[in-house]
Design an enzyme around this catalytic site. Structure first.
Site, mmCIF file in Angstrom:
data_model
loop_
_atom_site.group_PDB
_atom_site.id
_atom_site.type_symbol
_atom_site.label_atom_id
_atom_site.label_comp_id
_atom_site.label_asym_id
_atom_site.label_seq_id
_atom_site.Cartn_x
_atom_site.Cartn_y
_atom_site.Cartn_z
ATOM 1 C CG ASP A 37 -2.044 0.994 1.128
ATOM 2 O OD1 ASP A 37 -2.381 1.388 -0.008
ATOM 3 O OD2 ASP A 37 -2.581 1.393 2.177
ATOM 4 C CG HIS A 54 -0.062 2.311 -9.252
ATOM 5 N ND1 HIS A 54 -0.316 1.957 -7.954
ATOM 6 C CD2 HIS A 54 -1.132 3.057 -9.643
ATOM 7 C CE1 HIS A 54 -1.485 2.464 -7.571
ATOM 8 N NE2 HIS A 54 -1.998 3.140 -8.571
ATOM 9 C CG LEU A 148 9.280 -17.309 -4.109
ATOM 10 C CD1 LEU A 148 8.989 -17.370 -2.608
ATOM 11 C CD2 LEU A 148 9.908 -15.964 -4.447
#
Ligand code: IPE
Ligand code: IPE
Ligand code: MG
Length: 276
Positions: A37, A54, A148
């Site tokens: 955030d 972003h 991962l």
């Protein structure tokens, strides 16, 4: 071993040392989930438009993914777009979709080369067709990788996830294949979008907000929470190491009393997350 190149840089000696010390100091969380955030506020603080935040946020994604892989984290779940985020101005939503497509185009091959498996949770069918196609290609390309698992939560919300699980279970009951008395929490977990994944050990939220914003509501029952004031574009590996250090200092009791404590509450053992 293959050289890791997600960020296109050679890992510095200093960073290798930091990771080694972190591994020595205690347990590395198996599953880290992050509420990424603060991109908009970060951009505003730089006098820039939200989309710029972003974009720089994608650099943080790369750095955090790479450092998690290096540390031996097995699951990294990133909250990238919530069900409620569809309510943002359409220009921002479109910008985010374009960024997703261009990032996937650039990164999918790199994820693959680095043995990272990409998956998604959420309502993928709500995304534009070109996004769906890019996502599916990245998922297919990386499906056999094991180092991962990077899970992108896209058009995701915890309530949506639980609602879908309830619908599936109700279908079993309707078809006469399930006695409602047999429904238990394990069965609910097995019907969530995260069925194959252990619950997050550590949930990180950037930008200083003390809320969950409809993230993994069921799965976070015993996750350790870490909230930092840093905005997501500023959250890089050193900030991740701080979060893990904090995790290592926690005493996870899961509602019980500490294994190493006697009846007077005196500690007979070091904390679980700290290595002896
Ligand atoms: C997080 O940053 C990214 C998404 C929710 C897509 P925000 O866009 O929420 O940035 P702030 O919280 O408004 O600063
Ligand atoms: C949470 O951030 C969702 C994502 C990070 C994708 P928001 O910015 O949407 O959350 P609120 O509005 O601050 O609760
Ligand atoms: Mg926000």
């Amino acid at each position: 071993m293959k050289k890791f190149t997600l960020t296109n840089t050679v890992q510095s000696k200093e960073d290798q040392e930091k990771q080694l010390n972190l591994k020595k100091a205690g347990e590395i969380p198996e599953h880290i989930a992050i509420i990424m955030d603060g991109n908009g506020r970060w951009a505003k603080s730089k006098g820039s438009i939200r989309l710029h935040g972003h974009k720089v946020g994608v650099d943080s994604v790369r750095d955090i993914t790479e450092s998690c892989a290096q540390l031996g984290v097995k699951y990294l779940t990133l909250y990238a777009f919530s069900t409620e985020n569809w309510g943002r101005p359409s220009a921002e939503v479109r910008g985010l979709m374009r960024l997703l497509v261009s990032s996937l185009r650039k990164e999918a091959e790199n994820l693959h080369k680095n043995d990272i498996k990409m998956v998604t949770i959420g309502q993928m069918e709500k995304f534009p067709k070109d996004c769906q196609k890019e996502l599916q290609e990245a998922i297919d390309l990386t499906k056999d990788n094991t180092r991962l698992q990077l899970c992108l939560a896209l058009s995701y919300s915890g309530r949506w996830d639980i609602t879908e699980a309830v619908k599936k279970i109700a279908e079993h009951v309707k078809e006469g294949r399930l006695d409602p008395a047999l429904i238990n929490d394990q069965m609910i977990a097995e019907h969530l979008s995260t069925a194959d994944v252990p619950d997050p050990d550590l949930i990180i939220r950037t930008s200083g907000e003390y809320r969950i914003s409809n993230f993994l509501l069921w799965q976070l029952a015993y996750s350790e929470l870490y909230i930092t004031k840093q905005f997501w574009p500023d959250f890089r590996r050193d900030e991740l190491y701080e979060a893990i250090e904090s995790y290592q200092s926690r005493d996870r009791r899961f509602g019980k009393i500490n294994n190493g404590e006697d009846e007077k509450g005196l500690s007979t053992r070091l904390l679980k997350n700290k290595k002896k």
